[in-house]
Design an enzyme around this catalytic site. Structure first.
Site, mmCIF file in Angstrom:
data_model
loop_
_atom_site.group_PDB
_atom_site.id
_atom_site.type_symbol
_atom_site.label_atom_id
_atom_site.label_comp_id
_atom_site.label_asym_id
_atom_site.label_seq_id
_atom_site.Cartn_x
_atom_site.Cartn_y
_atom_site.Cartn_z
ATOM 1 N N GLY A 188 -13.890 -32.033 3.746
ATOM 2 C CA GLY A 188 -13.261 -33.110 4.516
ATOM 3 C C GLY A 188 -12.171 -33.846 3.753
ATOM 4 C CG ASN A 189 -12.165 -34.012 -0.591
ATOM 5 O OD1 ASN A 189 -12.500 -32.927 -0.117
ATOM 6 N ND2 ASN A 189 -12.006 -34.189 -1.880
ATOM 7 C CE LYS A 200 -21.620 -30.636 12.664
ATOM 8 N NZ LYS A 200 -21.744 -31.518 11.513
ATOM 9 C CE LYS A 215 -16.120 -26.985 3.895
ATOM 10 N NZ LYS A 215 -17.288 -27.780 3.570
ATOM 11 C CE LYS A 246 -20.051 -29.559 0.071
ATOM 12 N NZ LYS A 246 -19.451 -29.112 1.327
HETATM 13 P P1 ADP Z 1 -17.458 -31.613 2.513
HETATM 14 O O1 ADP Z 1 -16.639 -32.296 3.547
HETATM 15 O O2 ADP Z 1 -16.657 -31.168 1.340
HETATM 16 O O3 ADP Z 1 -18.344 -30.539 3.091
HETATM 17 P P2 ADP Z 1 -19.839 -33.252 2.139
HETATM 18 O O4 ADP Z 1 -19.743 -34.742 2.177
HETATM 19 O O5 ADP Z 1 -20.476 -32.550 3.279
HETATM 20 O O6 ADP Z 1 -18.378 -32.749 1.861
HETATM 21 O O7 ADP Z 1 -20.619 -32.801 0.802
HETATM 22 C C1 ADP Z 1 -20.215 -33.231 -0.487
HETATM 23 C C2 ADP Z 1 -20.958 -34.477 -0.905
HETATM 24 O O8 ADP Z 1 -22.335 -34.181 -1.174
HETATM 25 C C3 ADP Z 1 -20.516 -35.081 -2.211
HETATM 26 O O9 ADP Z 1 -19.345 -35.860 -2.053
HETATM 27 C C4 ADP Z 1 -21.724 -35.921 -2.628
HETATM 28 O O10 ADP Z 1 -21.570 -37.250 -2.189
HETATM 29 C C5 ADP Z 1 -22.878 -35.285 -1.854
HETATM 30 N N1 ADP Z 1 -24.009 -34.806 -2.641
HETATM 31 C C6 ADP Z 1 -25.287 -34.785 -2.188
HETATM 32 N N2 ADP Z 1 -26.130 -34.278 -3.084
HETATM 33 C C7 ADP Z 1 -25.388 -33.965 -4.171
HETATM 34 C C8 ADP Z 1 -25.698 -33.390 -5.452
HETATM 35 N N3 ADP Z 1 -26.944 -33.033 -5.769
HETATM 36 N N4 ADP Z 1 -24.678 -33.187 -6.324
HETATM 37 C C9 ADP Z 1 -23.423 -33.532 -6.006
HETATM 38 N N5 ADP Z 1 -23.069 -34.087 -4.820
HETATM 39 C C10 ADP Z 1 -24.037 -34.304 -3.908
HETATM 40 MG MG MG Z 2 -19.884 -30.941 4.639
#
Ligand code: ADP
Ligand code: MG
Length: 312
Positions: free
Chosen positions: A11-12, A127, A211, A273
């Site tokens: 998202g970023n 969702k 995704k 992820k």
């Molecule tokens: P994206 O849009 O890239 O999919 P998400 O917000 O869905 O981003 O996922 C990334 C976020 O997951 C990070 O910014 C962090 O805040 C969060 N997060 C949760 N658990 C963890 C972890 N164990 N290590 C690192 N980040 C984590």
């Molecule tokens: Mg995400």
């Protein structure tokens, strides 16, 4: 060494609205161009949470005006999001590459992701997307074909299923573009979810595929060397956000399974992820995944930062 890379943008990389997106893609294009300038073959994949939310909201609002816009299925909304995100990305990446003297065509492939119509996720659409509604509005929307759910006492929301990807329909087109030295933008928003119905027919279905899982499936199917998931954190942590938070340089499948079982990776953000990365590295020999920040992609692929997930 030249690698075939599927790059999944979080998202970023895109921002939360159209204006932010047009600014954000300039920086994103630089990070992608760095990999291409290093000689790698790159497929760009991306999420679509805020964008598909905006499209569904806009269409819902238009349905209440004199325009009386008819019901537009979720699958079509995902295709629209691929179109306008892809447009911004291909426009910015083309310019960035030309500015560096790299003459490689960039094109967005509207991508369909096959899901199993019997995926248990369909029995529990969970969702939530879009706005909150009253009970009366929710009933009326349900009659128009939406799945509606009460959300923690705050009102009703539309919910969609998030089934697992089993095939990427346009994978051969994507591989052909890579082979020709061109840059495809694909599986946007996890791809348009379709299910196999009778004969050769693929029918759009009301869902949003994750995704990260869709990018991993594509990476597996086109024989990629690396899956790079670019998000808002430089590394994956255990005890994330706690005093004993520890950032990880490497994860092997056994460690990842153990940390997942211990609940270190949040559902709906880091967990998919890690799971997607694991699925990819276990799908064939010499496959690596990397989770890092957009701004660190170049250092990450050179092995200087990020969390690497690989078989040991
Ligand atoms: P994206 O849009 O890239 O999919 P998400 O917000 O869905 O981003 O996922 C990334 C976020 O997951 C990070 O910014 C962090 O805040 C969060 N997060 C949760 N658990 C963890 C972890 N164990 N290590 C690192 N980040 C984590
Ligand atoms: Mg995400």
């Amino acid at each position: 060494m030249k690698q075939r890379i599927v790059l999944a943008l979080g998202g970023n990389a895109l921002g939360d609205n159209l204006h932010e997106q047009m600014l954000a893609v300039r920086g994103t294009a630089k990070a992608i161009a760095d990999l291409i300038a290093d000689g790698h073959e790159v497929v760009v994949a991306h999420g679509n949470g805020p964008q598909v939310g905006m499209i569904t909201l806009a269409l819902e609002a238009a349905g209440k005006t004199a325009a009386k816009t008819p019901y537009i299925p979720m699958s079509v909304c995902v295709s629209m999001s691929q179109g306008y995100i892809g447009y911004d990305l291909q426009n910015a990446l083309r310019e960035e590459l030309l500015n560096r003297g790299i003459d490689k065509p960039v094109a967005t492939i509207i991508t369909q992701t096959v899901v199993d119509g019997d995926d248990p996720a369909f029995l529990d659409p969970s969702k939530p997307i879009g706005a909150f509604y009253t009970e009366a509005e929710a009933k009326e929307m349900a009659a128009r074909g939406y799945d509606m759910k009460e959300d923690a006492g705050r009102g009703y929301r539309r919910v969609v299923a998030s089934p697992m990807p089993i095939d990427i329909v346009e994978k051969d087109v994507i591989a052909a573009l890579l082979h020709a030295g061109q840059i495809p933008i694909a599986v946007g928003g996890g791809g348009i979810p379709v299910k196999q119905v009778e004969g050769n027919r693929l029918k759009g279905t009301s869902a949003v595929v994750d995704k990260d899982f869709a990018s991993a499936k594509l990476a597996e199917m086109i024989g990629a060397d690396a899956l790079i998931i670019l998000t808002a954190v430089e590394k994956v942590a255990i005890n994330f956000g706690k005093p004993d938070e520890t950032w990880l340089d490497q994860l092997d499948p056994a460690m990842a399974e153990r940390y997942m079982a211990e609940g270190h990776f949040a559902k709906g953000s880091m967990r998919p992820k890690v799971e997607a990365a694991l699925g990819f590295v276990q799908s064939g020999p010499n496959r690596r995944a990397l989770i890092t920040k957009l701004e660190k992609a170049k250092e990450g692929i050179r092995g200087e930062t990020g969390t690497v997930i690989m078989n040991n």
